[in-house]
Scaffold this active site. Sequence first.
Site, PDB file in Angstrom:
ATOM      1  N   GLU A  32     -12.447  52.188  -2.793  1.00 29.64           N
ATOM      2  CA  GLU A  32     -12.399  51.893  -4.224  1.00 29.64           C
ATOM      3  C   GLU A  32     -11.506  52.839  -5.019  1.00 29.64           C
ATOM      4  O   GLU A  32     -10.830  52.412  -5.962  1.00 29.64           O
ATOM      5  CB  GLU A  32     -13.827  51.917  -4.806  1.00 29.64           C
ATOM      6  CG  GLU A  32     -14.649  50.675  -4.511  1.00 29.64           C
ATOM      7  CD  GLU A  32     -15.305  50.700  -3.134  1.00 29.64           C
ATOM      8  OE1 GLU A  32     -16.107  49.796  -2.841  1.00 29.64           O
ATOM      9  OE2 GLU A  32     -15.004  51.615  -2.338  1.00 29.64           O
ATOM     10  N   GLU A  68     -21.182  48.846   1.437  1.00 25.40           N
ATOM     11  CA  GLU A  68     -22.314  49.015   0.525  1.00 25.40           C
ATOM     12  C   GLU A  68     -23.477  48.110   0.943  1.00 25.40           C
ATOM     13  O   GLU A  68     -24.644  48.500   0.849  1.00 25.40           O
ATOM     14  CB  GLU A  68     -21.875  48.707  -0.905  1.00 25.40           C
ATOM     15  CG  GLU A  68     -20.919  49.752  -1.467  1.00 25.40           C
ATOM     16  CD  GLU A  68     -20.563  49.516  -2.914  1.00 25.40           C
ATOM     17  OE1 GLU A  68     -20.940  50.340  -3.778  1.00 25.40           O
ATOM     18  OE2 GLU A  68     -19.904  48.498  -3.204  1.00 25.40           O
TER      19      GLU A  68
END
Length: 231
Positions: free
Chosen positions: A87, A67
Amino acid sequence: MRGNGKGFSAGIDLNAFFELPAAYGPDWQRHMREITEEFQALLNSLAQVELPTIAVLHGFALGLGLELALACDLRLAAEGALLGLPEARLGIVPDVGGSTRLAQAVGLVRAKELIFTGRQIDAALAERWGLVNQVAPADQLDAALDGLLAEITQCAPLAVGMAKRLLNGMFDTPRGLALEGWAQSQLIATQDFGEGVQAMLQRRPAQFQTGLHPRISPPDSTPRSGADPRG
């Protein structure tokens, strides 16, 4: 932007989740929107820098590490580097721009594939998908970076900065980030999240039980920019 050691970044330390009760109290899950927004603000400040930013990836760029790389304008990767957003294997979603910026980089279908599976892909495939701009042997990565920088610096700085603002303005990133924060605030309170963290720490397959959370669909699945997606 670089990482030291074996890789660019393995992402957040899972043990950090156990420190949240001390910082936010025993009901820390109720503060997940606030926590997420703090992380998002950090990466937004990087994404909004008017100078072009480049992430130089080696080893691995996973989870929050990817990210962070996605918040940069361009990405160079060493051959064999691994990229991924795991995730979903923890029972949560990429919530610090990973979902939004990944879709912008590789398209909706590829983003769904990478996020739904939690899969790691190598630099060569990441380049084909458009996730990284260039792949080079590890010992030639600095030369590749120097070459790219030389090309960029031949252009007018004001024009490059304005082009960045123009291109970034074509996407409604704030709307995507708001939805990411809302989704995470729902998932963080599920039993699946606790099981996902424990399973990864114990290096065993997770046994998810919860299924879909009853609040998983927002009242307005396409919230307006700046609106609270909780309704």
